[in-house]
Design an enzyme around this catalytic site. Sequence first.
Site, PDB file in Angstrom:
ATOM      1  N   HIS A 131      28.010   3.736  62.387  1.00  0.00           N
ATOM      2  CA  HIS A 131      28.061   2.241  61.962  1.00  0.00           C
ATOM      3  C   HIS A 131      26.861   1.410  62.189  1.00  0.00           C
ATOM      4  O   HIS A 131      26.256   0.833  61.602  1.00  0.00           O
ATOM      5  CB  HIS A 131      29.235   1.702  62.458  1.00  0.00           C
ATOM      6  CG  HIS A 131      29.494   0.179  61.787  1.00  0.00           C
ATOM      7  ND1 HIS A 131      29.452   0.082  60.438  1.00  0.00           N
ATOM      8  CD2 HIS A 131      29.582  -0.906  62.163  1.00  0.00           C
ATOM      9  CE1 HIS A 131      29.685  -1.306  60.306  1.00  0.00           C
ATOM     10  NE2 HIS A 131      29.663  -1.675  61.152  1.00  0.00           N
ATOM     11  N   ASP A 136      29.749   6.875  59.060  1.00  0.00           N
ATOM     12  CA  ASP A 136      30.163   5.620  59.450  1.00  0.00           C
ATOM     13  C   ASP A 136      31.727   5.683  59.189  1.00  0.00           C
ATOM     14  O   ASP A 136      32.286   5.590  58.031  1.00  0.00           O
ATOM     15  CB  ASP A 136      29.725   4.498  58.740  1.00  0.00           C
ATOM     16  CG  ASP A 136      30.007   3.195  59.108  1.00  0.00           C
ATOM     17  OD1 ASP A 136      31.148   2.949  59.787  1.00  0.00           O
ATOM     18  OD2 ASP A 136      29.419   2.106  58.728  1.00  0.00           O
ATOM     19  N   SER A 186      27.120  -4.599  58.200  1.00  0.00           N
ATOM     20  CA  SER A 186      28.512  -4.774  58.473  1.00  0.00           C
ATOM     21  C   SER A 186      29.160  -5.830  57.744  1.00  0.00           C
ATOM     22  O   SER A 186      28.670  -6.298  56.759  1.00  0.00           O
ATOM     23  CB  SER A 186      28.994  -4.618  59.889  1.00  0.00           C
ATOM     24  OG  SER A 186      30.506  -4.228  60.070  1.00  0.00           O
TER      25      SER A 186
END
Length: 733
Positions: free
Chosen positions: A709, A678, A590
């Site tokens: 995610h 995601d 991320s």
Amino acid sequence: MFRVLFRVCFIRHAIPRLSQQRYLQTKMVDAVVEAYKSVAKISDLKGAQILSVSPNESHGHDVAVQVTWSSRNLTSLERTSTNSIYLVQGKNVISFPPSPTAKNAILSQHSPTGKRTAYILTSEKDKESESIIIVEKDGSMVSFDLKAAEKHGKVYADGEFSCLEWSSDETKLIYIAEKKRPKPTSFIAQPKSTGEDTRGQEFQFLDDWGEQLEGKHKSVVCVFDTKSGEVQCHELPDELCPGQLVWAPKDEGIIGVAFVSTPYRLGLIYCPNRESKLFHMDMEGNYSEISKGFSNIRTPRVSPDGTKIAFLRSTVGGPHAKCAQLCLLSWPSKQEKVVIDVVPRQVLIEEGYSFKGVYGYSGIPRRCWLTDSKRLAFSTYHCDDIPPYIVNVDTCSITVLPHLGSHSVVDVFDDWLLVNVSFINRPNQIYLGYIPAEGQERSISLNEVTERREIEGIPIHYRGHFSFVNETPHPDPKYSDIPISAIYYGPTSLEEGESKRPLICWPHGGPHGTTTNSYNLLPAFFVKLGYSIVFANYRGSLGFGEDGVNALPGYCGTVDVSDVHKATLLCLERYKSVLDPNQIFLCGGSHGGYLVTHLAAQYPETYKAVSARNPVTDIPGMANVTDIPDWTFVETGYPFMHGKVPDAAVLGKMYELSPTKHIENLKTPVLFLIGKNDKRVPPAGGIFLHKMLLARGVETKLHLYDDCHPLSKVDVELDGMIHTALWFEKYRR
């Protein structure tokens, strides 16, 4: 460590060179897989609660504790949960054999007296069918078919809305479910003789709450009567979606959180900055708002005497996570009071300890109040630590409890405190202690409930810590002196003849998150393979005051990158007798993926290889496809408005702060681990950067997973981490 396994010189003369290479590769893969299996045996702590407290013949107390473990089942490649019961009698603990939990139980809750337990189950035959079962203490059971009742849609079992709460008389349950909608049909279908005409609505777009909350459009309050088996559902006004329900004092209605869904929904998970309201609903379904102002409110908790409601309040907009207020609402007068305010840097509390504010995505524990209804227990970040605290809501005094390692408060019952204790290199363990009288809290004695667990091959001394102030000035001088903390995971000295170790730089995501001195399986896997790791809490991290959070928006790609790189260099210097400065790798997901691609491009001579999980690579490309478009504005330094279309200047700034801006300098081999489902960081950005590297002849590989995610499915985690280990090994000298 595992490189030594492959120094089998005899095979050079025994088999041809190509076969030799295959043999070495096979042995390497086998060694990595065995290392993963070794750490995967350690179960994760999923939850714990105190079931009962009763006096015993020794003038002490018998405390029954239930601990829920979540294990990686490497045969079925899925999670398996078990419950363990412990009877604590002073320092003596009797443990009972663990029992598996039902895979189809999505929610469960013990009644206040412990005589009844409620479960909400999904049918193994029909995933759309759900039921409530009530199990009595004597083992008898009744069940109720929620699908047949036709009052609502699927029950919510997520971490943002869901709840399952017993009334004090143990006759009613409250929970959250999707509003029931008539089934849409084609225009050419025959209209129904009764009810709403739903022809032509089968392809209507219904907005939901984004990542991991797909299909959650409009929630309703559900009240289940265990005597009659009837379900009543109550809606809030159209723009509000209820969640996080608790019973009002004396069961005179329901208190909950209502999330504002207009003009459209933004992603909710990991985002405690969305507008929400505290509300009361009577048993006829009449709604009234009981909080004031424009804010995010979460986790209401009613005091034992019913005179107070504690909750967390944060500002709406801006960084997704930030410093919050701990507030109190008197009942029934509904007067608000701030018990703990937002902390710019730090404040001094009892006995001169520092306190840096209230943080956290999960709010305050479900049961946090002491029996005096004046004190409550919670834990929150303090730099890279998680201390436990007691706050007196009358005097607003805060007391930190003695602790070594991270101590997360998980339950409070009859003044007994249950905490989850762990270190970066020691798995989670449950401790129990009785909270002394007001003013004596620091004399608490915490005793082990669950056994201490070790990680095979990783000694307890494999850790270190340091902090520093980056000498590179912040563009805003106000934030130049904010400290950066770093956790080092690995040996601090080597045995004679032992080779120096490679170092992995592993920045956290968010960016407004924190790496704490808490156990995590994935770093343990790499340390077991012979790597050391440095985790840097760069400016923007939680636990350093509100100024620490606000130091980053507008300066992503420079301030955070500089802080992490400086932490890596200082780590190399601090542990220079242990670490090989020519063997530095990057791993992150991320915003951590954003940072590792930035670091590789900005310091191409430093880092050997990269593993990036669902990385943010192209902010302007992400702006109109993510479930959190506000993130792309805020972190690049612009205010977000629901109707704002980014103009050329805004898009230009987004590009300037993106890793793709530095594509020509990105020469380091990059492994991409991408979740095709995601919604937070959609896969297109990572795939695009992968293709751009291919076009430039940079070594790169991409794995695309049927996951979202976190990439947390067992088979996905296993595949991604083993590929990362092999990718790093490929580029070691």
